[in-house]
Design a protein around this motif. Sequence first.
Motif, short mmCIF file in Angstrom:
data_model
loop_
_atom_site.label_atom_id
_atom_site.label_comp_id
_atom_site.label_asym_id
_atom_site.label_seq_id
_atom_site.Cartn_x
_atom_site.Cartn_y
_atom_site.Cartn_z
N PHE A 11 0.84 -1.19 0.00
CA PHE A 11 0.00 0.00 0.00
C PHE A 11 0.88 1.25 0.00
N ALA A 12 0.28 2.36 -0.41
CA ALA A 12 0.94 3.65 -0.22
C ALA A 12 1.11 3.87 1.28
N ASN A 13 2.30 4.27 1.71
CA ASN A 13 2.60 4.36 3.13
C ASN A 13 3.13 5.74 3.48
N LEU A 14 2.53 6.33 4.50
CA LEU A 14 2.99 7.60 5.05
C LEU A 14 3.58 7.34 6.43
N ALA A 15 4.82 7.74 6.64
CA ALA A 15 5.51 7.49 7.90
C ALA A 15 6.03 8.79 8.49
N VAL A 16 5.78 9.00 9.79
CA VAL A 16 6.22 10.19 10.51
C VAL A 16 6.71 9.75 11.87
N GLY A 17 7.78 10.38 12.37
CA GLY A 17 8.30 10.01 13.68
C GLY A 17 8.92 11.19 14.40
N ALA A 18 8.97 11.11 15.73
CA ALA A 18 9.56 12.15 16.57
C ALA A 18 10.16 11.51 17.81
N THR A 19 11.10 12.23 18.46
CA THR A 19 11.81 11.71 19.62
C THR A 19 11.97 12.79 20.68
N SER A 20 11.85 12.38 21.94
CA SER A 20 12.18 13.25 23.07
C SER A 20 13.23 12.54 23.92
N THR A 21 14.33 13.23 24.23
CA THR A 21 15.45 12.62 24.92
C THR A 21 15.87 13.44 26.14
N LYS A 22 16.13 12.75 27.24
CA LYS A 22 16.70 13.34 28.44
C LYS A 22 18.09 12.76 28.64
N THR A 23 19.07 13.64 28.89
CA THR A 23 20.46 13.21 28.99
C THR A 23 21.08 13.70 30.28
N LYS A 24 21.84 12.82 30.93
CA LYS A 24 22.64 13.20 32.10
C LYS A 24 24.10 13.25 31.67
N LEU A 25 24.71 14.42 31.80
CA LEU A 25 26.09 14.65 31.40
C LEU A 25 26.98 14.56 32.63
N GLN A 26 28.05 13.77 32.55
CA GLN A 26 28.91 13.54 33.70
C GLN A 26 30.38 13.62 33.32
N THR A 27 31.17 14.28 34.18
CA THR A 27 32.62 14.21 34.13
C THR A 27 33.10 13.62 35.45
N GLU A 28 34.39 13.64 35.68
CA GLU A 28 34.92 13.09 36.93
C GLU A 28 34.52 13.91 38.13
N THR A 29 34.19 15.20 37.92
CA THR A 29 33.89 16.09 39.04
C THR A 29 32.52 16.76 38.98
N GLU A 30 31.87 16.79 37.81
CA GLU A 30 30.63 17.54 37.68
C GLU A 30 29.60 16.72 36.91
N ASN A 31 28.32 17.13 37.04
CA ASN A 31 27.25 16.52 36.25
C ASN A 31 26.14 17.52 36.05
#
Length: 424
Positions: free
Chosen positions: A71-91
């Motif tokens: 069949f004819a196909n219509l596709a749509v998508g979206a994303t939501s992301t949460k990220t934790k950033l870390q170094t040796e001393t900070e986050n």
Amino acid sequence: MIKKLLAVLCFVGASSAFAQQNNSSPYSFYGLGDTKFKGTAENRSMGSIGVLTDSIHLNLQNPATYGRLKFANLAVGATSTKTKLQTETENSTAGRTSVDYIALALPFKKFGLAFGLMPYTSVGYRIQNTTEPYADDYRRNRYFEGTGGLNKVFSGFSYNLSSSFSLGAEFNYYFGKITTKSKVSINMAEYALQYDTRETNLSDYNGVTFNFGAYYQKLVNKKYTWTASAVFSPETSLNSVTNREISTVILTSSGVEQAADTYSKRLDAVNVKMPSKMSAGAGFGEMRKWVAGLEYTYTGSSVLQNRFDGITDVKFENSYRVALGGYYIPKFYSFTSYLSRVTYRGGLRYETTGMVINNQSIKDMGVSLGVGLPLAGIGGNSLNLGVEYGRRGTKNAGVMQENYFSLFVGFSLNDRWFVKRKFE
């Protein structure tokens, strides 16, 4: 179908309002930014593999599969992301939301067409670096900020040489802008210098690439199906023009930067290399019941370059990705149990990103789960939901580690087009 199109367009319009800033990673400082995943929510839920395809879901990872749709196909998508950033001393934490793709595929007797729009890379970071006081007791503060990215318009064609074997090709046009800002301020022990120095670079990119794909599907023992997939993208380059502006700025009482003196220059046009890429995989299972697949992708990313001169702690190496995934449907034709008709997906992936920072190879790994929820209508319309948890980078040698959680959604809508009516 018109109502479905209107609903999806409203969804895209609402999402695009906040899709301009669709990244929040310091790693997008390098190269052309973070490379986005090319694929649907269905593929991503299965560890990002593109070797598994069927007749009702669009597979954006291999153009050879377009002609296998019913069949004819219509596709749509979206994303939501949460990220934790870390170094040796900070986050710290960050979040982003973006539209991932919008595509339309049209199947015919022996061939298929598909076209659409998706982001290719994204840039989004804010970094502050403060040096320790020198002998004469002054401190230098440096601020870096970047936004933008590249988008891709694509158009693909596939032809079914037989009921088992298909070939395909895809034309891609890349375009976009990346804006970067850097500012330096110096604070003395007794006072701060009145003016800061700011450099702004606005780069425009455009260019053309091609993908070539092959897909094979064979029935084994009249019950099981074996599939094989291969895709190749040759190395090419994009055109790039940069306008640079250097200013002395002062921060007003309201917190707005005001330029006191500005120097502008248009830099010479340069060619930015795009790496070659090839992937191959295979799958096995009972269609409409369960299928599992394995895929390997190699990218010649050692040809990538940084957007800025003077960066010595980062280089690029060739990269690869290994992914394993599949799906399970309890009872595809069930008329009494909705949950039995739900598609349950899962997958794992491990990859090297191609970046080497402070002699540390940056790796990315993740696990994903998802479901395909059947919707009313013909042809297996579905709402596809998925989650992914992953980790990129390391906290060693002054490098940053990202732990991220993504929630993604995709619509797969089918309809019969180009059908000649028998009755008026």
